[in-house]
Design an enzyme around this catalytic site. Structure first.
Site, PDB file in Angstrom:
ATOM      1  N   TRP A 222       0.831  -1.213   0.000  1.00 56.34           N
ATOM      2  CA  TRP A 222       0.000   0.000   0.000  1.00 56.34           C
ATOM      3  C   TRP A 222       0.865   1.262   0.000  1.00 56.34           C
ATOM      4  CZ3 TRP A 222      -1.451   3.359   4.467  1.00 56.34           C
ATOM      5  CH2 TRP A 222      -0.596   3.178   5.566  1.00 56.34           C
ATOM      6  N   ASP A 223       2.145   1.110   0.297  1.00 59.58           N
ATOM      7  CA  ASP A 223       3.093   2.217   0.219  1.00 59.58           C
ATOM      8  C   ASP A 223       2.932   3.000  -1.082  1.00 59.58           C
ATOM      9  OD1 ASP A 223       4.000   0.176   1.965  1.00 59.58           O
ATOM     10  OD2 ASP A 223       6.054   0.919   1.877  1.00 59.58           O
ATOM     11  N   GLU A 353       1.196  -1.549  13.134  1.00 55.41           N
ATOM     12  CA  GLU A 353       1.309  -3.017  13.208  1.00 55.41           C
ATOM     13  C   GLU A 353       1.803  -3.504  14.568  1.00 55.41           C
ATOM     14  OE1 GLU A 353       3.769  -3.334   9.742  1.00 55.41           O
ATOM     15  OE2 GLU A 353       2.153  -4.197   8.539  1.00 55.41           O
ATOM     16  N   LYS A 466       3.769   1.935  16.489  1.00 55.35           N
ATOM     17  CA  LYS A 466       4.779   1.890  15.418  1.00 55.35           C
ATOM     18  C   LYS A 466       4.643   3.125  14.533  1.00 55.35           C
ATOM     19  CE  LYS A 466       6.365  -1.345  11.825  1.00 55.35           C
ATOM     20  NZ  LYS A 466       5.888  -2.436  10.946  1.00 55.35           N
ATOM     21  N   GLN A 467       3.447   3.381  14.060  1.00 55.69           N
ATOM     22  CA  GLN A 467       3.123   4.627  13.382  1.00 55.69           C
ATOM     23  C   GLN A 467       1.684   4.928  13.743  1.00 55.69           C
ATOM     24  OE1 GLN A 467       3.243   2.364   9.233  1.00 55.69           O
ATOM     25  NE2 GLN A 467       2.590   4.456   8.900  1.00 55.69           N
TER      26      GLN A 467
END
Lengths: 634, 634
Positions: A222-223, A353, A466-467
């Site tokens: 998806w990046d 994640e 994580k983000q």
């Protein structure tokens, strides 16, 4: 010794190497060995198995050919080479030693050099693959290509290559004054993004490591939609991004199959988390069928493309089919909780994640309802503007618009979004506040990054992020939130975020600028700007972070530059880190090319467009005539 | 042809085969080949790799030897064989063909038979392993063992074997009148349980498939404590179960290491989900560090052992160390939710493995607080009754009782247990009612078992239950719940349960009898009683369900028989399925042996004990003198 080698940006099936050796303080013989080695070991092979069969080897005087085939997928590559040698610019004719092994072909050429003389070899390669040629045509075409390059010559090949690159730099360069390291960092990134993807082939996409490392196997994530699309939309002709969208459009049948394997039906589409040809390549359940937010990014990229290019035809022609497939997926994936009297989405993994299998990830719920809403608007648009195509779609997609959108509307109206009343903050997921609330700043520095020091158990159960996907959602759908709301959520989530995804800091940097925290924004920017150049995480051997490089570009243009595009309009709201004197970037908006220069005192807009451009700078309407500029004080 | 073969229950390192062939209607030559084959392929090998190296092969006239070694763990096995041959009972002397290959040794013997004559071969095997012998002693001991059996002779070996089995049958048999299939089913199970585990070696345990299949690799699961312990406690001398407890006691240091790997400390112990030597052998995160309820079963087995045997010394000597390690784990694993002002346990997988990574699994929370409570009581008991040992423990375990138990008490007082007020039902986990509430009876029968028809995505997100762990908790800690409460929860959970674990139906059968639903109990009983004999799930090729066989035994004794042991007392509350005329079982309680016979009209208690026994039948105190019986009307 001097060498120069390149894969041509102009002649895309050619590469060339020039290798020169000057005998500075001796006379004697020197040998060059020029070869093609098919005996390649790939890093992620099991039990040291090699992935390639060698189908053809052929070495002759002055050239060689090698053809290989991947064992499982029968992907074939033909490589032909030719070369010329010279001493002090004069062609040599010495007879080479021809070497042909089972998986290796080459020539060995020996020069007798006198002191001061320079031996030179120019090697020309033509590469063909079964993606573009019939299997029995690989050899003849590769040889023709090698021959073409050989006759064109090294200098002309290189000049054409340079010319092509120069065009790219005009549109994508960012210039930073007063910070040489930052200037080098961003150019390194822009180079690699353009080197990785040119948009010439709809069957290709961008791997997280590009062509710089084997990690992630060159597959698509998806990046691409979340990070690369914004870069290419702003710096390249619209066709480049369009190819990335077409890539997903062509994979729609596979995405429908993927959803069917999980038990969904009636055209529901779940795009794979990782793919090479549309099939899911990942193998962990908490990712493959739970990290479904990727569907949201793929839908949003369609919207993003249209709002930047104005190419509304894309919606009717291609986009709408993808949107309907994705909306059907959400509609089936979301269930009604009788207990809450709300729609819920259970068992998902968000972009953060460091949580797996949670209920009601706010970001995923948000993207899902956005998709449903946008699909309904898009169907309405197609119906109004292209009724024939709409009828065609009704048949092709077995679309029962009224019936299907009835549920979609109900979901949009009654979706559950976790929210903490006391803090007035959106909750990343149900039950997030049951976790021990710790701050990243209080972590023992020797324990960071936690993913290299903590067990997965400890990471999953901690509140460390994580983000921050709640913030990611606010970045993507910024129009829906007030600055105060973004600030409140930023202040809650950022201190809990360890930014252990290379995709994390850029989004935080952009939001930090938005809420006026330019120092925080710059701190976040620094975490990505030279990530690979300085090898912060001692992992460059695995390959570069190609997709996060696009995030760094976004940190400057969307972050410091404050570039936004919504409601058919272009907005700029530039700020500048105190460490910089000035920076400048180019953007393309609806086919018009603008240059933006930002200093401490002013913003200059230089138009390279062919018509009058209007945009908003610091919320004020600015009009720029073709080839003119406007300066706005800061 | 007639053959008989057995692994001796009396001479545990010997096996024997007798093979007879009678020439009924011809005269001619017949060859027997007797051999040891070391060229074994194991079912779960990767890439067809074999697990065994062959270290020694030796064939001679009349015997052979083969020694093998597992590749990774250097476990060695020596097998020696001797044999004798005869015709019509008269020893033959014909010279065999000696065959010795790289991984195979044997003899080929040829008989010249006349019509009516019988050729016979008796093969005697001695097996040694590096578990019991030094590597260089394997051969000599195996050969001695083979020789011992050879000289003892087939008939005597078999008689000794039979005698040993007969003793086991006296204590463990269940007799059912009026249902031949049920009788055969339960005896098949009892045979296999005793065949699998004899309790002679504390280093051994019970694998879910016993020795009948390679699935699960012969490793140990919580099945042992939850299912096998109750069987052996009732049917075998206390030493047998004690060995199973010692097995875990010896693994305590490894359990502490296992917890340390996850970030726990100060002696916290997490027993592995799957193990051969104390190390965790499973490799999925949702199991290894989330399915932690196993710690509860291991602690409960100590309590279960003591309440049945009265062996309180075990607590001070061994049990308390395991309990403290486990309680320390819970204490660290449980965290305080500031939002709820309650203790919570996040990110677990309960026995119902159709849910992964849930918060506050009721069963796990319940077992955890039970462990803390029982550990505190046990510490108090040891302090009062064995103060020297207590002091020793304080040093050995670095125990700060006051400090540690302060938190344990607080957890017990403030643990969060999900509960639905409206339904007055304990909730399996947080958010369970957010799921679509569907009933197993409404499932399309062609879709069952769902684990063979549905994606893991669909299973995880459904409300369907593999085995109802809330009910499992009520079974284990039955004293804490009123019959009405059990009934309410049973009526909620059982209809949502698909019983796709072989360990599921027995617990439901027991509870169904408890709440007076004998027909439901019998329906559940039928699902396990002949599971392997009739190969219900077409999976017997993978091996038998050894541990669930103990569950079937429990369905009769604890279910229909209503056997309970708490507060130092024995209770019986027998019911009988209408399909049966009568059934009888034996149980051992605190060293006393009782026989229980249940018919439609009466319950007879026959004492084989040496002293007067008191027990409760239908809540009434019954006294039985040694070798006497008492009959109670139903």
């Amino acid at each position: 010794m001097r060498s120069r080698r390149f894969v041509s940006m102009a002649d895309t099936e050619n590469g060339a190497i020039r290798y020169e050796v000057t005998a500075l303080n001796f006379s004697g013989s020197i040998s060059f060995c020029t070869y093609i080695d098919g005996d390649i070991k790939n890093e992620d092979s099991n039990y040291d198995e090699k992935f390639w069969n060698i189908l053809d080897v052929n070495a002759s005087e002055g050239g060689a050919y090698l053809e290989s085939q991947t064992k499982k997928s029968d992907f074939r590559v033909g490589i032909a080479m030719k070369y010329r040698t010279s001493v002090n610019g004069k062609k040599t004719q010495s007879k080479p030693e021809v070497i042909q092994l089972a998986k290796w072909v080459g020539n060995k050429i020996t020069f007798e050099l006198k002191e001061g003389q320079t031996a030179c070899m120019e090697k020309y390669v033509g590469v063909t693959s079964s993606l573009n040629y019939a299997a029995d045509q690989l050899k003849s075409n590769a040889e023709e290509l090698a021959s073409y390059a050989y006759h064109k010559g090294f200098d002309q090949l290189f000049t054409d290559h340079q010319k092509k690159w120069a065009e790219k730099w005009v549109h994508s360069d960012i210039k930073i004054k007063g910070d040489v390291a930052a200037q080098q960092g961003i150019r390194f990134n822009i180079f690699h993004l353009n080197q990785t993807y040119t948009g010439e082939d709809e069957r290709l996409n961008v791997g997280p490591k590009g062509f710089t490392g084997e990690k992630y196997g060159g597959t698509t994530y998806w990046d691409t939609e979340a990070y690369c699309v914004p870069f290419f939309l702003m710096t390249a002709p619209p066709e480049v991004t369009r190819q990335l969208l077409i890539y997903r459009y062509k994979h729609l049948p596979r995405a429908i199959e993927n959803a069917e394997k999980l038990g969904f039906n009636k055209g529901a589409a779940l795009y794979p988390m990782v793919t090479a040809n549309g099939e899911e390549c990942h193998n962990e359940w908490e990712i493959t069928f739970e990290e479904i937010h990727r569907n949201g990014a793929i839908a949003f990229a369609i919207h993003n493309y249209i709002r930047h290019t104005g190419d509304k035809n894309y919606l009717a022609e291609y986009g709408i089919e993808v949107l309907v497939g994705i909306s059907r997926f959400w509609s089936q994936r979301i269930t009604f909780s009788e207990a809450r009297k709300k729609y819920v989405m259970l068992g998902v993994t968000g972009p953060n994640e460091y949580e797996n299998n949670v209920n009601n990830n706010w970001y995923t719920n948000k993207m899902a309802t956005w998709c449903l809403q946008y699909t309904m608007e898009s169907l309405e648009y197609v119906k109004q503007n292209n009724p024939d195509r709409f009828e065609e779609l009704v048949t092709k997609l077995k679309l029962n618009e009224e019936h299907e959108t009835q549920r979609w509307k109900d979901i949009v109206a009654k979706m559950h979004f976790p929210f903490n009343e006391e803090l007035q903050v959106h909750m990343q997921q149900d039950g997030f506040m049951d976790k021990e609330q710790l701050m990243a700043a209080d972590l023992d520095p020797t324990q960071r990054p936690i993913n290299q020091h903590w067990s997965w158990d400890r990471i999953l159960r901690s509140n460390f992020i994580k983000q921050a996907d709640t913030l990611q959602g606010m970045y993507v759908l910024e129009e829906e939130f007030s600055t105060e709301e973004i600030e409140r959520n930023f202040n809650f989530y950022e201190p809990r975020t360890v930014h252990e995804s290379s995709l994390s800091p850029c989004v935080h940097s952009i939001l930090a600028t938005k809420i006026g925290r330019i120092d925080k924004a710059y701190e976040m920017y620094l975490r990505t700007s030279r990530l690979d150049l300085d090898d912060y995480n001692a992992e460059v051997h695995e390959g570069l972070h190609i997709t996060s490089m696009a995030g760094t570009w976004m940190s400057i243009v969307e972050g410091f530059g404050g570039k936004r595009a919504y409601d058919e309009k272009l907005y700029l709201n530039p700020d500048i880190p105190s460490q910089w004197e000035e920076y400048a970037f180019r953007i393309t908006f609806k086919g018009n090319d603008l240059e933006v220069r930002v200093s401490e005192t002013e913003v200059e807009i230089i138009s390279h467009a062919k018509k009058t451009i209007q945009l908003y700078v610091y919320k004020q309407l600015v009009t720029v005539e073709p080839q003119q500029s406007q300066t706005i004080s800061r």
